[in-house]
Design a protein around this motif. Structure first.
Motif, short mmCIF file in Angstrom:
data_model
loop_
_atom_site.label_atom_id
_atom_site.label_comp_id
_atom_site.label_asym_id
_atom_site.label_seq_id
_atom_site.Cartn_x
_atom_site.Cartn_y
_atom_site.Cartn_z
N PRO A 6 37.72 33.05 54.88
CA PRO A 6 38.76 32.07 54.55
C PRO A 6 40.06 32.41 55.29
O PRO A 6 40.54 33.54 55.21
N ALA A 63 41.83 42.14 54.60
CA ALA A 63 40.74 41.91 53.66
C ALA A 63 40.60 43.08 52.68
O ALA A 63 40.20 42.89 51.53
N LEU B 133 33.83 36.13 51.05
CA LEU B 133 34.92 36.13 50.08
C LEU B 133 36.25 36.54 50.70
O LEU B 133 37.29 36.45 50.06
N GLY B 134 36.21 37.02 51.96
CA GLY B 134 37.44 37.40 52.64
C GLY B 134 38.13 38.59 52.01
O GLY B 134 39.35 38.67 51.97
N ARG B 135 37.36 39.53 51.53
CA ARG B 135 37.94 40.71 50.90
C ARG B 135 36.90 41.82 50.87
O ARG B 135 35.70 41.58 50.96
N TYR B 136 37.40 43.05 50.78
CA TYR B 136 36.51 44.20 50.73
C TYR B 136 35.69 44.17 49.43
O TYR B 136 36.22 43.92 48.36
N SER B 161 35.33 45.44 43.92
CA SER B 161 36.09 45.93 45.07
C SER B 161 36.65 47.32 44.82
O SER B 161 36.86 48.09 45.75
N LEU B 162 36.93 47.60 43.58
CA LEU B 162 37.67 48.81 43.24
C LEU B 162 37.10 49.42 41.97
O LEU B 162 36.99 48.73 40.97
N ARG B 187 34.71 33.03 44.80
CA ARG B 187 35.05 33.91 43.69
C ARG B 187 35.60 33.11 42.52
O ARG B 187 36.41 32.19 42.70
N ILE B 189 38.02 33.06 39.34
CA ILE B 189 39.18 33.79 38.85
C ILE B 189 39.23 33.64 37.33
O ILE B 189 39.34 32.54 36.81
N SER B 190 39.15 34.75 36.65
CA SER B 190 39.04 34.69 35.19
C SER B 190 39.88 35.73 34.47
O SER B 190 39.80 35.85 33.26
N SER B 191 40.65 36.51 35.22
CA SER B 191 41.46 37.54 34.59
C SER B 191 42.82 37.64 35.28
O SER B 191 42.90 37.55 36.50
N PRO B 192 43.89 37.83 34.52
CA PRO B 192 45.22 37.85 35.14
C PRO B 192 45.58 39.17 35.81
O PRO B 192 46.54 39.22 36.55
N LEU B 193 44.84 40.21 35.53
CA LEU B 193 45.20 41.52 36.08
C LEU B 193 44.31 41.79 37.29
O LEU B 193 43.25 42.41 37.18
N LEU B 194 44.72 41.30 38.45
CA LEU B 194 44.00 41.49 39.71
C LEU B 194 42.57 40.95 39.62
O LEU B 194 41.70 41.38 40.35
#
Lengths: 206, 417
Positions: A6, A63, B133-136, B161-162, B187, B189-194
């Motif tokens: 994205p 990313a 997802l454009g993320r690790y 991711s972590l 993805r 999104i269901s939680s406000p903390l990261l």
């Protein structure tokens, strides 16, 4: 860049990462950076984050950052961007204190303390939207127009589903904003105490 | 002047915000389970074998055990199932060198009408997930399939991711060819903390407006259930099903369009009752209230549930307070609400502790409302599949003790063993 990736969220986060570094450099430097230097640094650092660097990394740097912190709220993003690029006056203390109070109440409830979940209000709650608009209005009445702009843009971004989330909270607040507000308040209190000590109140005129 | 312009812009944002709120869908009732099963007018795989024997003989149609195909991975876990349009069954599970390892992939295989599982294929690996997802992404977990109102398959799965599983979030992919190929992951999104710490284990429910209700859970600071309302690959609302640190992995039984009960895996601290926590809703999941425990032993392990077309309910679970070495099938008559063990599927209680295997993460599915398929982790090395034919289930249902209401209220624990 893989075609599956994205683009817009990564560009946004790349700019944010670059501006964080510029902000840190600025803090460490005794002189104010001219706008041209900031823009040059932004372009260089932004590209460094955005494009895959190879080596042993499977993804561009941004990313990995996004994997850790997710998408930052619009409020955090715009506060940071405007602070670094426009050198505007800092956010009012009352706004920072408000963020801290909201975060202290919001996060424990949203993370499972009790059956009330304020995070759920962010999906489709009219009273919650009205409350956010009132806060923006108070910012305007308090002569902080930047706050009005930022909250208004956050609401529009939520309605346009700019980020992955459909929840208004995610456009208004994130943990980094809360941490920033706490740190700013602590720094301000520390600064006031130091100024008071320096003023030499032991020897002031009676 | 700048303040006036800013306030005018805020007015514009308010109008856009109100219009957006106005476009949000109203909360719809549940679709009853019986309605769902009639949509798939197909015979289950393996049923021909049962027909070949004597259909009315429950002995001949006793549970049939087999295995999901081996991918060579040393560790497998979290199998799930969905019925296919052609009458087959598709299974999903994760496999790798160990749970949480970077080499874990989500596999799928289909059971055809001849009763054979197809060669497994990879639905998702870590690198594909992180590029999409454009993320690790550090690791993958728990796949849960569902069917969208337009007929496409949707697979929810967990990414981290972590940190450990507490750092999970849910993503989903959609297939337009019954699970042979999959689109780009998105993805939730269901939680406000990261967006940390939302996981999925149990099948989704359907609302009458075509949207899905996905029972999910958190297991970081709190351990509690949440009910996500899903539109496509987006969470459009969510409601808390429990609170505190004692209940995860909700399984929902729909009683009517507005009424449902959720059974949880208990995660209570030592000294508290090791029973199944229950929550109930009477407004199609808009609000949930904790009810009393279902007094069936639960050793902090997942529970699977299913409602058959005759109203009988099934649970597959470890009905012991510690360990996962005994897996049973329980059945309940909706009139009495009492649960009874109808088959002990695995039992290592006679073995020493170090020789006992783990039988866990059951998942139940019915293709036609009368039969049932069960998959579960077998010693973390294999996924076992059990087919429970309609005659066998019917026979088990007919043999349930029928009690009066006054007797059933006093029945207690003994009827469950």
């Amino acid at each position: 860049m893989n075609s599956l990736m994205p683009i817009f969220p990564l560009v946004e986060m790349s700019i944010t990462c670059a501006l964080v570094i510029i902000w840190i450099l600025q803090k460490a430097s005794p002189q104010d950076f001219p706008l041209a230097l900031k823009v040059t640094l932004l372009v260089v650092l932004g590209n460094l984050f955005f494009w895959p660097l190879g080596f042993s990394l499977e993804l561009p740097l941004v990313a990995y950052v996004r994997g850790m912190v997710g998408d930052l709220s619009i409020v955090t993003t715009l506060l940071l961007w405007s602070t670094v690029l426009l050198s505007t006056k800092p956010a009012p203390t009352s706004f920072k204190a408000f963020i801290v109070i909201v975060a202290i109440i919001f996060y424990p409830l949203a993370l499972g303390f009790g059956m009330t979940d304020p995070y759920a209000w962010g999906y489709a709650s009219l009273p919650f939207l009205i409350a956010v608009l009132l806060i923006a209005l108070i910012c305007g009445l308090g002569n902080w127009s930047r706050g009005v702009w930022i909250i208004a843009i956050a609401i529009i971004a939520w309605a346009a589903h700019w980020h992955e989330s459909a929840n208004l909270w995610d456009y208004l607040l994130d943990p980094l904003l809360a941490i920033w507000a706490v740190a700013a308040l602590i720094a301000m209190i520390y600064q006031k105490r130091r100024d008071k000590a320096r003023s030499g109140y032991l020897f002031r005129a009676g | 002047m700048s303040r006036v312009i800013a306030l005018c812009f805020l007015l514009l944002a308010a109008v856009i915000g109100f219009l957006h709120l106005d476009s949000r869908p109203v909360w719809a009732p549940f679709i009853d389970t019986e309605t769902i099963v009639t949509e798939i007018e197909a015979e289950s795989p393996l049923i021909t074998k049962v027909k070949g024997s004597n259909k009315s003989d429950p002995i001949a149609s006793k549970p049939q055990f087999n295995w999901l195909p081996d991918t060579g991975a040393s560790s497998v876990h979290a199998a799930s199932l969905i019925a296919l349009k052609d009458g087959g069954i598709r299974a999903f599970w994760f496999a790798g060198s160990r749970e949480g390892a970077p080499d874990v992939v989500i596999n799928t295989s289909a059971l055809d009408k001849s009763g054979k599982w197809s060669a497994p294929i990879v639905v998702m690996d870590r690198v594909t997930a992180e590029k999409g997802l454009g993320r690790y992404i550090a690791k993958l977990g728990n796949p849960v399939p569902s069917r969208l109102a337009d007929g496409r398959l949707q697979l929810f799965f967990v990414t981290v991711s972590l940190g450990g599983w507490a750092g999970s979030s849910i993503s989903s992919v959609i297939s337009e060819d019954e699970g042979l190929s999959w689109g780009k992951p998105q993805r939730l999104i269901s939680s406000p903390l990261l967006n940390l710490s939302t996981l999925v284990k149990s099948p989704a429910l359907q609302f009458t407006d075509g949207r899905l209700g996905l029972p999910a859970y958190h297991e970081w600071i709190g351990r509690f259930g949440e009910f996500l309302r899903i539109e496509g690959a987006q969470v459009i609302d969510k409601r808390r099903m429990s609170s505190g640190r004692s209940a995860i992995q909700p399984v929902v039984f729909v009683n009517s369009a507005q009424d449902a009960s959720a059974y949880f895996r208990q995660t209570r601290s030592a000294g508290l009752a090791k029973h199944i926590p229950v929550s109930q809703t009477q407004n199609a999941g808009q609000s949930w209230q904790a009810a009393g425990d279902l007094e069936i032993a639960n050793p902090n392990s997942a529970v699977a549930g299913l409602t058959l077309s005759n109203g009988a309910r099934l649970l597959a679970l470890n009905n012991i307070e510690t360990g996962r070495h005994r897996l049973v099938l329980m059945m309940s008559d909706p009139k009495s609400g009492q649960w009874h063990v109808v088959d002990v599927l695995e039992n290592d209680e006679a073995l020493p502790d170090d020789q006992r295997k783990e039988y866990s993460y059951p998942y139940l599915l019915s293709a036609n409302g009368n039969d049932a398929h069960l998959v579960y982790t077998w010693d973390r090395k294999k996924i076992r599949h059990v087919y429970l034919s309609a005659p066998w289930l019917e026979n088990a249902f007919n043999q349930l003790p029928r009690q009066s209401v006054s007797e059933s209220s006093a029945a207690g624990q003994e009827v469950q063993q």
